[in-house]
Scaffold this motif. Structure first.
Motif, PDB file in Angstrom:
ATOM      1  N   LEU A  81       0.834  -1.211   0.000  1.00 37.69           N
ATOM      2  CA  LEU A  81       0.000   0.000   0.000  1.00 37.69           C
ATOM      3  C   LEU A  81       0.867   1.259   0.000  1.00 37.69           C
ATOM      4  CD1 LEU A  81      -2.987   1.182   0.542  1.00 37.69           C
ATOM      5  CD2 LEU A  81      -2.208   1.388   2.903  1.00 37.69           C
ATOM      6  N   MET A  82       1.837   1.289   0.924  1.00 37.68           N
ATOM      7  CA  MET A  82       2.704   2.466   1.049  1.00 37.68           C
ATOM      8  C   MET A  82       3.525   2.665  -0.224  1.00 37.68           C
ATOM      9  SD  MET A  82       2.109   3.828   3.955  1.00 37.68           S
ATOM     10  CE  MET A  82       1.818   3.658   5.701  1.00 37.68           C
ATOM     11  N   ALA A  90       9.999   5.673   0.207  1.00 42.32           N
ATOM     12  CA  ALA A  90       9.711   6.975   0.838  1.00 42.32           C
ATOM     13  C   ALA A  90      10.040   6.863   2.334  1.00 42.32           C
ATOM     14  CB  ALA A  90       8.246   7.329   0.638  1.00 42.32           C
ATOM     15  N   PRO A  91      11.030   7.653   2.833  1.00 41.46           N
ATOM     16  CA  PRO A  91      11.536   7.409   4.184  1.00 41.46           C
ATOM     17  C   PRO A  91      10.462   7.519   5.274  1.00 41.46           C
ATOM     18  CG  PRO A  91      12.756   9.192   3.075  1.00 41.46           C
ATOM     19  CD  PRO A  91      11.686   8.753   2.151  1.00 41.46           C
ATOM     20  N   ALA A  92       9.572   8.521   5.182  1.00 41.86           N
ATOM     21  CA  ALA A  92       8.580   8.691   6.256  1.00 41.86           C
ATOM     22  C   ALA A  92       7.640   7.495   6.324  1.00 41.86           C
ATOM     23  CB  ALA A  92       7.794   9.975   6.024  1.00 41.86           C
ATOM     24  N   PHE A  96       7.338   4.953   9.412  1.00 43.18           N
ATOM     25  CA  PHE A  96       6.061   4.844  10.125  1.00 43.18           C
ATOM     26  C   PHE A  96       5.614   3.384  10.170  1.00 43.18           C
ATOM     27  CE2 PHE A  96       1.470   4.457  10.013  1.00 43.18           C
ATOM     28  CZ  PHE A  96       1.116   5.165  11.155  1.00 43.18           C
ATOM     29  N   LEU A  97       5.669   2.713   9.007  1.00 40.43           N
ATOM     30  CA  LEU A  97       5.200   1.330   8.948  1.00 40.43           C
ATOM     31  C   LEU A  97       6.072   0.423   9.818  1.00 40.43           C
ATOM     32  CD1 LEU A  97       3.157  -0.610   7.798  1.00 40.43           C
ATOM     33  CD2 LEU A  97       4.616  -0.929   5.805  1.00 40.43           C
ATOM     34  N   ALA A 137      -1.816   6.985   6.041  1.00 39.82           N
ATOM     35  CA  ALA A 137      -1.617   6.902   4.589  1.00 39.82           C
ATOM     36  C   ALA A 137      -2.518   7.896   3.859  1.00 39.82           C
ATOM     37  CB  ALA A 137      -1.894   5.472   4.099  1.00 39.82           C
ATOM     38  N   LEU A 138      -3.792   7.973   4.243  1.00 39.54           N
ATOM     39  CA  LEU A 138      -4.698   8.889   3.540  1.00 39.54           C
ATOM     40  C   LEU A 138      -4.279  10.343   3.787  1.00 39.54           C
ATOM     41  CD1 LEU A 138      -7.221   9.489   1.843  1.00 39.54           C
ATOM     42  CD2 LEU A 138      -8.608   9.298   3.905  1.00 39.54           C
TER      43      LEU A 138
END
Ligand code: ADP
Ligand code: ASP
Ligand code: MG
Length: 489
Positions: A81-82, A90-92, A96-97, A137-138
């Motif tokens: 998904l990410m 993507a580092p952020a 986060f994940l 994510a949204l």
């Protein structure tokens, strides 16, 4: 104060089920945010909450292989998904994940190693993780695509009691949180994106509102933030005359009342959580059910004062897994005292009774429950009435675990003659025998139990009897009467 409307939009599991769906949600939100102030509440991706529960269960039972498989699946689904939304590295998003996955891994590892049971508090902190990811994510996807949005943890918004797993909202606390956390974001011209399903207990720990609770999150926030409307985006066109998986010809109801929505949800229509209507009905704002796959369709409006429609029956629902517990007393005792004690205990244990039937001369009570409550209630009966059972005052309890409950619903049934006759004639034509029946005193619903394997067949027959030819497109008050249509004065 802003003159723009405040709308809380909730997106369910299928509506945020993959990257493409999240992009569609973002489009709906960014378009709506051009006219109105939007607060968003999201569910976890479809199936993710079940997957977390399965992971915890496997770990509790010491099943290392299944725990590992489930953890890998959780990580892979969200990594995909990410990657699709933000790019593979993507580092952020990666960071986060990794944090969320590590939390689930760590707790599952501890359960496996210690072989202890998990506290309701720890379980809540884990099962709420799916919503945390989709909200993040949204929010970040909206931000990246030029529509200002900010991720907000549910714990910062919804204050609850400490009843882990089935918490009740503290509306005062939630109102204060909405003022301090959501309004500043809205004032900055951005949409707050809140994780659904959970909140914070008085000590700050994560609590959940019960399965399917993101609808409830949305209306709690709607009431606390002073929303004008709540829109629940799901995967069907609105509230239908029956579950479309059972009756493919079910039609969308343009309007229903909150009492109807509560009854419908209680008797199996998953489209709205049973408790979600209460905050909205109290605050007096409408709730819309809309299809995120077909946003152009109007959907169903749930209000305090829906217009009457031409069919007395609005919907036929069913609880497929139910249990009938029959209790019979000796004929020389007065049973009401026993039933009083029974209902008191059921209340204390927060057991939901689907319906109950009692016929005094027979000294018998039929208790219809959800199947998942059957073992717990049997234990409760055996403990509460230990002496009465031993003395033969209460005869051995009978249990039928193979029943389903069908409910026929609609406020306009009240005062309409012949509904019961039509319901049971339709069931009889299917050659199905009815096991137990109850019509609520409010005449909002008629519930009856049938053998479980016949449930879908019975729903279809009753639905066809009442809703098959019903026209829900025009309210009764707008429909010309026969006299008016013929020009009579
Ligand atoms: P979400 O994930 O969006 O919260 P749910 O799965 O909880 O969605 O609820 C939507 C589902 O409810 C529909 O896909 C439909 O199968 C089911 N459903 C059951 N009864 C009804 C009904 N009377 N009207 C609409 N949907 C219903
Ligand atoms: N994800 C939670 C559940 O599956 C809450 C929700 O979707 O409303 O129960
Ligand atoms: Mg739902």
């Amino acid at each position: 104060m802003s003159s723009r409307r405040l709308i809380v939009m909730k997106f369910g599991g299928t509506s945020v089920g993959n990257a493409e769906r999240i992009r569609q949600c973002a489009q709906i939100v960014s378009q709506a945010a051009q006219q109105d102030r939007i607060v968003v509440v999201v569910s976890a991706m479809a199936g993710i909450t079940d997957l977390i529960f399965k992971t915890i269960d496997a770990a509790r039972q010491g099943d290392a292989a299944s725990t590992e498989t489930n953890l890998k699946k959780f990580e892979a689904l969200h990594r995909e998904l990410m990657a699709e939304l933000f790019g593979a590295s993507a580092p952020a998003a990666v960071e986060f994940l990794a944090q969320v996955v590590a939390q689930l891994q760590k707790s599952s590892g501890a359960l496996l190693a210690l072989r202890t049971d998990i506290s309701a508090q720890t379980a809540d902190s884990l099962v709420a993780l799916g919503e945390r990811i989709t909200a993040w994510a949204l929010a970040n996807y909206l931000q990246q695509s030029g529509s200002p949005a900010e991720f907000v943890a549910a714990e910062k918004v919804i204050a609850t009691d400490g009843n882990f797993g089935n918490a009740a909202p503290d509306m005062e606390g939630t109102r204060a949180n909405c003022q301090s956390e959501l309004l500043p974001i809205l004032d900055r011209g951005a949409s707050p994106i809140v994780a659904g399903y959970s909140g914070a207990a008085p000590g700050g720990q994560t609590t959940t509102l019960g399965r399917g609770g993101s609808d409830y999150s949305a209306t709690i926030i709607g009431a606390a933030a002073g929303a004008d409307e709540v829109w629940i985006w799901t995967d069907v066109d609105g509230v239908l005359t029956a579950d479309p998986r059972i009756c493919p010809d079910a039609t969308t109801l343009p309007e229903i009342t909150f009492p109807e929505a509560i009854e419908l949800a209680y008797y199996g229509a998953k489209v709205i959580h049973p408790k979600a209507s209460y905050p909205a009905a109290d605050a007096g704002f409408p709730v819309w059910i809309k299809n995120s796959f077909r946003p152009e369709v109007q959907g169903t409006k749930i209000t305090n004062d829906a217009t009457p429609w031409n069919s007395p029956v609005k919907s036929v629902t069913c609880v497929k897994n139910a249990t009938l517990i029959t209790m019979v007393t000796r004929r020389d005792v007065h049973p009401v005292d026993l039933w009083g004690r029974l209902f008191l205990r059921l209340g204390q244990e927060q057991v939901e009774v689907l319906f109950a039937t009692q016929s005094s001369p027979e000294h018998a009570l039929g208790l219809v429950l959800r199947k998942e409550d059957s073992a717990r209630v049997l234990k409760l009966i055996n403990t509460t009435f230990r002496i009465e059972l031993a003395q033969g005052v209460l005869l051995p309890v009978e249990v039928n675990n193979e029943i389903a409950v069908v409910a026929v619903l609609g406020e306009s049934m009240k005062g309409t003659c012949g509904i019961l006759g039509r319901v049971f004639s339709a069931v009889a034509r299917e050659e199905v025998s009815v096991i137990a029946v109850a019509q609520g005193a409010s005449e909002l619903s008629i519930c009856f139990a049938v053998p479980a394997p016949a449930a879908s067949q019975v729903v279809r027959a009753v639905h066809n009897e009442f809703c098959g030819k019903a026209d829900f497109s025009v309210p009764v008050c707008l429909r010309p009467t026969a006299a008016a249509a013929s020009g009579a004065r």
